[in-house]
Design a protein around this motif. Structure first.
Motif, short mmCIF file in Angstrom:
data_model
loop_
_atom_site.label_atom_id
_atom_site.label_comp_id
_atom_site.label_asym_id
_atom_site.label_seq_id
_atom_site.Cartn_x
_atom_site.Cartn_y
_atom_site.Cartn_z
N SER A 21 14.43 41.75 15.89
CA SER A 21 15.31 42.63 15.13
C SER A 21 15.26 44.06 15.68
O SER A 21 14.19 44.54 16.10
CB SER A 21 14.96 42.60 13.64
OG SER A 21 14.40 43.82 13.23
N VAL A 22 16.41 44.70 15.69
CA VAL A 22 16.52 46.06 16.23
C VAL A 22 15.67 47.03 15.43
O VAL A 22 14.97 47.88 16.00
CB VAL A 22 18.01 46.50 16.25
CG1 VAL A 22 18.13 47.98 16.58
CG2 VAL A 22 18.79 45.65 17.24
N VAL A 29 12.92 46.50 13.76
CA VAL A 29 11.51 46.34 14.07
C VAL A 29 11.22 46.84 15.49
O VAL A 29 10.22 47.51 15.74
CB VAL A 29 11.07 44.86 13.89
CG1 VAL A 29 9.67 44.63 14.42
CG2 VAL A 29 11.15 44.47 12.42
N PHE A 30 12.13 46.56 16.41
CA PHE A 30 11.91 47.00 17.78
C PHE A 30 11.89 48.53 17.89
O PHE A 30 11.15 49.10 18.69
CB PHE A 30 12.95 46.41 18.74
CG PHE A 30 12.59 46.62 20.18
CD1 PHE A 30 11.57 45.88 20.77
CD2 PHE A 30 13.25 47.58 20.94
CE1 PHE A 30 11.20 46.10 22.08
CE2 PHE A 30 12.88 47.80 22.27
CZ PHE A 30 11.87 47.05 22.84
N GLU A 31 12.68 49.19 17.06
CA GLU A 31 12.68 50.66 17.06
C GLU A 31 11.29 51.21 16.71
O GLU A 31 10.87 52.23 17.25
CB GLU A 31 13.71 51.20 16.06
CG GLU A 31 15.13 51.18 16.63
CD GLU A 31 16.17 51.67 15.66
OE1 GLU A 31 15.95 51.55 14.44
OE2 GLU A 31 17.21 52.14 16.13
N LEU A 32 10.60 50.53 15.81
CA LEU A 32 9.23 50.95 15.47
C LEU A 32 8.31 50.77 16.69
O LEU A 32 7.43 51.59 16.95
CB LEU A 32 8.70 50.16 14.27
CG LEU A 32 9.37 50.46 12.92
CD1 LEU A 32 8.89 49.47 11.85
CD2 LEU A 32 9.08 51.89 12.46
N CYS A 33 8.54 49.68 17.44
CA CYS A 33 7.79 49.46 18.69
C CYS A 33 8.01 50.60 19.67
O CYS A 33 7.06 51.10 20.29
CB CYS A 33 8.29 48.20 19.41
SG CYS A 33 7.57 46.69 18.87
N VAL A 34 9.27 50.99 19.82
CA VAL A 34 9.62 52.04 20.77
C VAL A 34 8.97 53.37 20.35
O VAL A 34 8.39 54.09 21.16
CB VAL A 34 11.15 52.19 20.89
CG1 VAL A 34 11.52 53.40 21.75
CG2 VAL A 34 11.76 50.92 21.46
N ILE A 56 18.27 44.02 22.73
CA ILE A 56 17.53 43.52 21.56
C ILE A 56 18.49 43.04 20.49
O ILE A 56 19.50 43.69 20.21
CB ILE A 56 16.64 44.66 20.99
CG1 ILE A 56 15.70 45.24 22.07
CG2 ILE A 56 15.84 44.17 19.78
CD1 ILE A 56 14.71 44.27 22.66
N GLY A 57 18.13 41.94 19.87
CA GLY A 57 18.89 41.44 18.72
C GLY A 57 20.00 40.48 19.11
O GLY A 57 20.40 40.41 20.27
N PRO A 58 20.52 39.77 18.10
CA PRO A 58 21.59 38.79 18.35
C PRO A 58 22.88 39.46 18.83
O PRO A 58 23.60 38.91 19.67
CB PRO A 58 21.78 38.11 17.00
CG PRO A 58 21.10 38.97 15.99
CD PRO A 58 20.08 39.79 16.70
#
Ligand SMILES: [Zn+2]
Ligand SMILES: [Zn+2]
Ligand SMILES: [Zn+2]
Length: 317
Positions: A83-84, A86-91, A40-42
């Motif tokens: 973005s990492v 935001v993805f952490e919230l997904c996880v 995830i992320g650039p």
């Protein structure tokens, strides 16, 4: 720091809250062992997630991770433009069914974080997460008595699809909460499309304006106890059937309720007078508003193509 270390090594019990399909983890031993690697992320951050969680919550991952030609034990997907944070919230949502922490900045709700999470939930087809974001935004708007900022409306209108139910929720928050001064005086610019849609909503009848009330049959006994239909202004005659709301003491004629449309209105109850109530003694109670994001949340703002429908309970009450 390895971000994936934050992900629990053992699975919590399956998420059984409303709005998300429950699934059995015991049926297939692979459920416990099959994982998917996500970058995830650039500057790629590695996440190692249980494949079954991804595929059970998202048709996107079902298509990407389950197919006759795909290797099922080791998978890797790159998502450089997510973005990492935001993805952490997904996880977190995947593993607990909820969003932690509820995003705040300087003591105020960070609605833009929820909007960015919604964009990711849309892109990765997490319907249950989109519904959860709607719930959190609605509750947050009530508990902190706040609405989105002008820059939030720009995210909403520039990056979120036109048909997304969250747009409807935000418009309703502005239409049904007392936001006139805020709209008038905010120094930043509201998105023009948002202002247009809000204007239309305030001028045009919508079903959620009536759905939000707790409708009950109501029969005014005498002339002094009666009032006018809140929609057509017809006088509700004593001893004829009418419809009232226990929450806000508005009343309607049966014909208007059958048509099911009413105008959006403000929650401060302007136009109502002290002592004006549906019946004896009721007028003493303080005006209480009925809000569409309470009374008709699932019907108006949730999507249930992938997930099971919520029980039609008054959520959050
Ligand atoms: Zn009401
Ligand atoms: Zn009427
Ligand atoms: Zn629902």
């Amino acid at each position: 720091m390895a971000r994936s270390a934050a992900i629990p090594a053992t699975l919590p019990p399956p998420y059984t809250s409303t709005g998300t399909r429950t699934f059995s983890l015991r049926t297939n031993i692979k459920t416990f062992t099959s994982t998917t690697e996500l970058f995830i992320g650039p500057k790629p951050t590695r996440f190692l997630l249980h494949t079954s969680l991804l595929t059970s919550h998202s048709p996107y991952f079902r298509a990407a991770l389950t197919g006759p030609f795909l290797e099922s034990t080791s998978q890797s997907i790159k998502l450089p433009d997510i973005s990492v944070e935001v993805f952490e919230l997904c996880v977190g949502w995947l593993y607990t069914g909820d969003i932690h922490p509820i995003p705040f900045k300087y003591g105020k709700p960070a609605y833009y974080t929820l909007l960015n999470l919604y964009i990711v939930a849309d892109r990765l087809c997490f319907e249950g997460l989109r519904n959860r974001i709607v719930d959190i935004m609605a509750d947050l708007a009530d508990s902190t008595n706040s609405v989105l900022t002008p820059s939030d409306t720009r995210i909403l209108y520039e990056q979120i699809s036109e048909n997304a139910p969250i747009r409807k929720l935000v418009l309703d928050l502005f239409a049904f909460k007392k936001t006139d001064k805020l709209l008038q005086t905010h120094s930043d610019k509201w998105h023009a499309g948002f202002l247009r849609d809000l204007c239309v909503l305030l001028k045009r009848p919508c079903t959620q304006a009536l759905d939000r009330h707790d409708l009950q049959m109501w029969i005014p006994e005498q002339w002094h106890a009666t009032r006018a239909c809140d929609i057509c202004r017809a006088i509700l005659q004593p001893r004829y059937g009418a419809v009232g709301c226990e929450g806000c003491y508005n009343a309607w004629c049966v014909r208007c309720v059958k048509e099911g449309f009413a105008m959006a209105g403000w929650e401060d109850g302007r136009g109502t007078r002290e002592g004006e109530g549906l019946g004896k003694g009721l007028g003493q109670r303080k005006w209480e508003s009925c809000k569409p994001w309470r009374g008709s949340r699932c019907k108006v703002y949730h999507e249930h193509k992938e997930t099971d429908g919520c029980a039609e309970v008054m959520m959050g009450l």
